[in-house]
Motif scaffolding. Structure first.
Motif, PDB file in Angstrom:
ATOM      1  N   GLU A 137       0.804  -1.322  -0.150  1.00 30.08           N
ATOM      2  CA  GLU A 137      -0.069  -0.091  -0.014  1.00 30.08           C
ATOM      3  C   GLU A 137       0.906   1.508  -0.088  1.00 30.08           C
ATOM      4  O   GLU A 137       0.674   2.232  -0.658  1.00 30.08           O
ATOM      5  N   LEU A 181       2.087   1.607  -3.615  1.00 26.95           N
ATOM      6  CA  LEU A 181       1.034   1.918  -4.469  1.00 26.95           C
ATOM      7  C   LEU A 181       0.477   3.536  -4.247  1.00 26.95           C
ATOM      8  O   LEU A 181       0.399   4.289  -5.340  1.00 26.95           O
ATOM      9  N   GLU A 194      -2.971   8.814  -8.542  1.00 27.10           N
ATOM     10  CA  GLU A 194      -4.156   8.130  -8.149  1.00 27.10           C
ATOM     11  C   GLU A 194      -4.995   7.479  -9.393  1.00 27.10           C
ATOM     12  O   GLU A 194      -5.654   6.534  -9.153  1.00 27.10           O
ATOM     13  N   ASP A 195      -5.053   8.169 -10.540  1.00 27.34           N
ATOM     14  CA  ASP A 195      -5.732   7.688 -11.698  1.00 27.34           C
ATOM     15  C   ASP A 195      -5.240   6.274 -12.216  1.00 27.34           C
ATOM     16  O   ASP A 195      -5.753   5.747 -12.879  1.00 27.34           O
ATOM     17  N   ARG A 202      -3.473   3.774 -10.205  1.00 22.93           N
ATOM     18  CA  ARG A 202      -2.935   3.176  -8.834  1.00 22.93           C
ATOM     19  C   ARG A 202      -3.790   2.026  -8.936  1.00 22.93           C
ATOM     20  O   ARG A 202      -3.210   0.659  -8.765  1.00 22.93           O
ATOM     21  N   ASP A 203      -5.165   1.812  -9.428  1.00 22.27           N
ATOM     22  CA  ASP A 203      -5.571   0.614  -9.481  1.00 22.27           C
ATOM     23  C   ASP A 203      -5.306  -0.237 -10.758  1.00 22.27           C
ATOM     24  O   ASP A 203      -5.297  -1.709 -10.444  1.00 22.27           O
ATOM     25  N   ASN A 204      -4.573  -0.029 -11.564  1.00 26.27           N
ATOM     26  CA  ASN A 204      -4.011  -0.487 -12.697  1.00 26.27           C
ATOM     27  C   ASN A 204      -2.579  -1.236 -12.520  1.00 26.27           C
ATOM     28  O   ASN A 204      -1.904  -1.645 -13.321  1.00 26.27           O
ATOM     29  N   SER A 248      -7.337  -5.596  -4.866  1.00 27.38           N
ATOM     30  CA  SER A 248      -7.522  -4.212  -5.474  1.00 27.38           C
ATOM     31  C   SER A 248      -6.843  -3.976  -6.862  1.00 27.38           C
ATOM     32  O   SER A 248      -6.849  -3.119  -7.741  1.00 27.38           O
ATOM     33  N   ASN A 249      -5.951  -4.860  -7.227  1.00 27.79           N
ATOM     34  CA  ASN A 249      -5.040  -4.846  -8.425  1.00 27.79           C
ATOM     35  C   ASN A 249      -4.819  -6.308  -9.041  1.00 27.79           C
ATOM     36  O   ASN A 249      -4.832  -7.242  -8.256  1.00 27.79           O
TER      37      ASN A 249
END
Length: 420
Positions: A238, A241, A246-247, A249-251, A290-291
């Motif tokens: 975390e 990450l 932020e845009d 982060r999930d990828n 999350s990823n």
């Protein structure tokens, strides 16, 4: 452990974590461990003191120790099986590879930090144990490395000098620092411990066994999904990450990397791949998946087939496809060493040549991790088991009589009949 190039071992920089442990007991000190007073064993009937012995592969603390380290490593058929010529081939391979490996250790500061971190972790864990499990206190920290100082025989001699065994009894816990069990790592360390126990406290000169007053051993042989271990890994991921926009982060791809094994060992039934996968799944569950993530393997050496896919090949493949935001997670290591500091940081990441390829911090002095070690040890001491039920099973294809006898010894009287 597996080794990728003509001999690539562990690595990573020394970056102690200075952060409160939040959900886990805090009051941990950052920085250097304070001195631990000597402990002596005076009464065979008391529950304490207790020797806590960390088992690990180890690493050369200076470049001058590299050849001896490699010689021991390549002589170990549990780790790198070379057949009947092992005693001859091992030293030759070690001598040939020494200059290259010395250069690698020079590049990460002149030696491995694994002794520093192992001693620190064990000492800090013992301080916590003294508070949370006073009935077995005081807890005395020891480290036993398989291939570097302090070697297993050095540790055992220290135990005897400190008043454990030698007719005085006393309790010692062998605590593997490989969270996931493999015959080539934990198994090899326990074989070595069993060997030196027999030499120093086993059969007497007349050939008779005399175990009265010998050290009473138990083993913490695996802990791949302990909540504290999982939490420590998850928080380090975390933290890394958060360094991405932020845009994006999930990828970010989470690429868990563990030391590989020869397929001959895997096909024999070694539990390591399954236990590493269990750790990965537990960490991802804690992260709410999350990823996107994958498990890959590093440090292959030699021409034979090894467990894959390789970490370096995986990173290159993703970067070439345009997926260049990747966090490497050393999921089978409890501290920095040459495989994190050199292989991941100075080979894999530099070869990727992408600012999006990063690595999660190693556990090192992480207070959440050290608390987890204390929790694991406390549970073991209170349950009174000699080892886990899993340790009583040999690999399905195991033919080693040494492995059989070692497991019977550490399983103890109550469980030795289960070892087949």
């Amino acid at each position: 452990m597996a080794l990728r190039r003509p001999f690539t071992l562990p690595r990573q920089l020394l970056r102690p974590v200075a952060r409160s442990s939040l959900g886990f007991s805090s009051q941990r000190k950052n920085g250097l461990a304070t001195a631990v007073p000597p402990v002596t064993q005076d009464a065979t009937s008391s529950k304490g003191p207790t020797a806590m012995v960390f088992l690990n592969m180890g690493g050369p603390s200076t470049t001058n120790e590299v050849e001896d380290f490699l010689s021991r490593l390549f002589a170990d058929g549990d780790l790198i099986p070379l057949g009947r010529l092992q005693a001859y081939l091992g030293p030759l391979i070690a001598k040939r590879r020494t200059p290259k490996i010395q250069k690698q250790y020079s590049d990460i500061g002149g030696g491995s930090p694994i002794r520093k971190w192992s001693e620190y972790q064990c000492e800090e864990m013992c301080k916590i144990l003294d508070q949370i499990n006073p009935e077995t206190a005081p807890h005395k920290p020891y480290v036993a490395f398989r291939y570097a100082a302090p070697l297993t025989e050095e540790m055992y001699t220290r135990l005897l000098d400190d008043g454990f065994g030698g007719g005085k009894g006393g309790r010692a816990v062998a605590f593997t620092q490989y969270p996931q069990y493999s015959c080539s790592t934990t198994g090899s360390s326990l074989n070595e411990l069993w060997k030196w126990r027999n030499r120093l406290e086993g059969k007497r000169a007349n050939g008779n066994s005399d175990v009265s007053g010998a050290i009473q051993w138990s083993v913490i042989d695996r802990w791949p999904t302990h909540p504290g271990l999982v939490e420590a890994f998850a928080r380090n991921i975390e933290d890394q990450l958060k360094t991405y926009p932020e845009d994006k982060r999930d990828n970010v791809i989470l690429l868990f990397s563990a030391h590989s094994l020869p397929m001959s060992v895997v096909n024999r039934g070694d539990p390591y791949p399954a236990e590493v996968a269990a750790t990965v799944h537990a960490v991802m569950q804690r992260l709410n998946f999350s990823n996107p993530y994958r498990l890959c393997w590093q440090s292959q050496v030699g021409p034979s087939a090894w467990l894959g896919a390789q970490t370096s090949d995986t990173v290159q493949s993703y970067v070439e496809r345009g997926q260049s935001d990747i966090i490497l997670v050393p999921i089978a290591f409890t501290s920095d060493h040459i495989e994190t500091l050199y292989e991941l940081d100075l080979e894999v990441m530099e070869e990727a040549n992408s600012p999006g390829v990063k690595r999660a911090e190693s556990l090192n002095g992480n207070p959440v991790f050290i608390q987890a070690l204390a929790d694991i040890a406390q549970e073991h001491l209170r349950r009174g088991e000699s080892c886990s039920p899993q340790m009583t099973l040999r690999c399905q294809g195991c033919k080693s009589e040494r492995c059989l006898e070692q497991k019977k010894f550490f399983a103890g009287d109550k469980a030795s009949s289960l070892v087949v």
